[in-house]
Design an enzyme around this catalytic site. Structure first.
Site, PDB file in Angstrom:
ATOM      1  N   ASN A   9      40.555  37.642  42.857  1.00  0.00           N
ATOM      2  CA  ASN A   9      39.812  38.444  43.830  1.00  0.00           C
ATOM      3  C   ASN A   9      39.227  37.520  44.910  1.00  0.00           C
ATOM      4  OD1 ASN A   9      37.721  39.862  45.141  1.00  0.00           O
ATOM      5  ND2 ASN A   9      37.531  41.282  43.422  1.00  0.00           N
ATOM      6  N   HIS A  11      37.506  38.134  47.497  1.00  0.00           N
ATOM      7  CA  HIS A  11      36.116  38.431  47.885  1.00  0.00           C
ATOM      8  C   HIS A  11      35.139  37.701  46.968  1.00  0.00           C
ATOM      9  CE1 HIS A  11      37.262  41.647  50.656  1.00  0.00           C
ATOM     10  NE2 HIS A  11      38.142  41.997  49.745  1.00  0.00           N
ATOM     11  N   ASP A  68      33.350  38.625  35.033  1.00  0.00           N
ATOM     12  CA  ASP A  68      33.772  40.004  34.885  1.00  0.00           C
ATOM     13  C   ASP A  68      32.591  40.867  35.289  1.00  0.00           C
ATOM     14  OD1 ASP A  68      36.227  41.397  34.228  1.00  0.00           O
ATOM     15  OD2 ASP A  68      35.004  42.505  32.805  1.00  0.00           O
ATOM     16  N   PHE A 148      33.151  44.479  49.212  1.00  0.00           N
ATOM     17  CA  PHE A 148      34.396  44.972  48.625  1.00  0.00           C
ATOM     18  C   PHE A 148      34.063  46.005  47.551  1.00  0.00           C
ATOM     19  CE2 PHE A 148      34.481  42.856  44.436  1.00  0.00           C
ATOM     20  CZ  PHE A 148      33.488  41.920  44.609  1.00  0.00           C
ATOM     21  N   GLY A 149      35.106  46.537  46.926  1.00  0.00           N
ATOM     22  CA  GLY A 149      34.921  47.441  45.789  1.00  0.00           C
ATOM     23  C   GLY A 149      33.997  48.606  46.108  1.00  0.00           C
ATOM     24  N   ARG A 177      26.093  39.176  41.023  1.00  0.00           N
ATOM     25  CA  ARG A 177      26.865  37.921  41.001  1.00  0.00           C
ATOM     26  C   ARG A 177      25.986  36.745  41.416  1.00  0.00           C
ATOM     27  NH1 ARG A 177      30.584  39.925  43.298  1.00  0.00           N
ATOM     28  NH2 ARG A 177      31.679  40.535  41.421  1.00  0.00           N
TER      29      ARG A 177
HETATM   30  P1  ITT Z   1      39.442  39.300  38.660  1.00  0.00           P
HETATM   31  O1  ITT Z   1      39.538  39.985  37.307  1.00  0.00           O
HETATM   32  O2  ITT Z   1      40.744  38.660  39.093  1.00  0.00           O
HETATM   33  O3  ITT Z   1      38.269  38.369  38.756  1.00  0.00           O
HETATM   34  P2  ITT Z   1      38.837  41.975  39.655  1.00  0.00           P
HETATM   35  O4  ITT Z   1      38.663  42.549  41.027  1.00  0.00           O
HETATM   36  O5  ITT Z   1      39.830  42.638  38.723  1.00  0.00           O
HETATM   37  O6  ITT Z   1      39.159  40.407  39.804  1.00  0.00           O
HETATM   38  P3  ITT Z   1      36.796  42.603  37.713  1.00  0.00           P
HETATM   39  O7  ITT Z   1      37.747  42.698  36.581  1.00  0.00           O
HETATM   40  O8  ITT Z   1      35.507  41.888  37.482  1.00  0.00           O
HETATM   41  O9  ITT Z   1      37.415  41.924  39.011  1.00  0.00           O
HETATM   42  O10 ITT Z   1      36.612  44.101  38.204  1.00  0.00           O
HETATM   43  C1  ITT Z   1      35.448  44.521  38.690  1.00  0.00           C
HETATM   44  C2  ITT Z   1      35.637  45.642  39.680  1.00  0.00           C
HETATM   45  O11 ITT Z   1      34.294  46.110  39.875  1.00  0.00           O
HETATM   46  C3  ITT Z   1      36.125  45.157  41.046  1.00  0.00           C
HETATM   47  O12 ITT Z   1      37.506  45.325  41.227  1.00  0.00           O
HETATM   48  C4  ITT Z   1      35.324  46.060  41.990  1.00  0.00           C
HETATM   49  O13 ITT Z   1      35.934  47.309  42.127  1.00  0.00           O
HETATM   50  C5  ITT Z   1      34.020  46.231  41.238  1.00  0.00           C
HETATM   51  N1  ITT Z   1      33.056  45.196  41.653  1.00  0.00           N
HETATM   52  C6  ITT Z   1      32.775  44.021  41.032  1.00  0.00           C
HETATM   53  N2  ITT Z   1      31.868  43.315  41.710  1.00  0.00           N
HETATM   54  C7  ITT Z   1      31.574  44.055  42.799  1.00  0.00           C
HETATM   55  C8  ITT Z   1      30.733  43.861  43.896  1.00  0.00           C
HETATM   56  O14 ITT Z   1      30.010  42.747  44.039  1.00  0.00           O
HETATM   57  N3  ITT Z   1      30.672  44.815  44.824  1.00  0.00           N
HETATM   58  C9  ITT Z   1      31.395  45.936  44.697  1.00  0.00           C
HETATM   59  N4  ITT Z   1      32.242  46.199  43.716  1.00  0.00           N
HETATM   60  C10 ITT Z   1      32.334  45.257  42.758  1.00  0.00           C
END
Ligand code: ITT
Length: 193
Positions: A9, A11, A68, A148-149, A177
């Protein structure tokens, strides 16, 4: 000091580069030439962070950490939680994930939620875990372009703007984070030359 951040990720990598001092050189999975997904088969954030960090430690023998993270919504019993990335399906589609949150929240007046991050680290043959959390509320429209997300629908407590509107400098002071990373950094502090 060199550390691998076991993530795809971009971001997250960007946020961590801003949170850690420049003496810590941070490499992502892409930087070390690993382009596949590490299967996140755990039932908790800690289990999944450990799976990702263990993978790098045992395949490459490098000092590393993984994050995570998830959004936990109170009236949904903590969902999407550990399933945040794939809430609306395997394609990890942020727009679809947000639409599913709204659909699940329809008719509910309680919009309280929190983001949690669990960081698991392997450093100098020791393992560590660190947690961070930020409380807030889910809003029923997307606001802001940053982050993001779920950032465009999450308003942290004490603010009237979403993480996506507040921008990276404020998000990096108060986020889940940022808090977990501050604990990681305090452990690393004496190791940084
Ligand atoms: P990695 O496993 O490769 O690190 P990922 O995007 O799959 O990347 P996660 O398994 O930790 O990461 O999934 C967490 C999800 O939760 C992520 O895809 C976002 O949709 C959301 N998320 C996590 N942190 C966030 C943030 O700071 N702001 C907004 N959404 C977030």
């Amino acid at each position: 000091m060199t550390l691998v951040f076991a993530t795809h990720n971009d971001h997250k990598v960007l946020e961590l580069r801003q949170l850690l001092p420049p003496q810590i050189k941070l490499y992502s999975l892409t930087d070390i030439g690993f382009h596949e997904e590490i299967p996140e088969t755990g039932n908790t954030l800690e289990a999944n962070a450990k799976i990702k960090a263990d993978f790098v430690k045992y395949k490459y023998g490098l000092d590393c950490f993984a994050d995570d993270s998830g959004l936990e919504i109170e009236v949904l019993g903590g969902a999407p939680g550990v399933h945040s990335a794939r809430y609306a399906g395997e394609q990890k589609d942020n727009e679809a994930n947000i639409n599913k949150v709204w659909q699940k929240l329809s008719g509910q007046s309680n919009s309280e939620a929190c983001f949690k991050t669990l960081i698991f680290a392997h450093i100098h043959n020791q393992s560590y875990s660190f947690e961070g959390r930020v409380d807030g509320n889910i809003i029923r429209e997307r606001k802001g372009e940053g982050g993001f997300g779920y950032d465009p629908i999450f308003v942290p407590k004490g603010y009237d703007k979403t993480f996506a509107e507040l921008g990276e400098s404020i998000k990096n002071q108060i986020s889940h984070r940022a808090k977990a990373t501050a604990s990681l950094l305090s452990t690393l502090q004496h190791m940084i030359q």
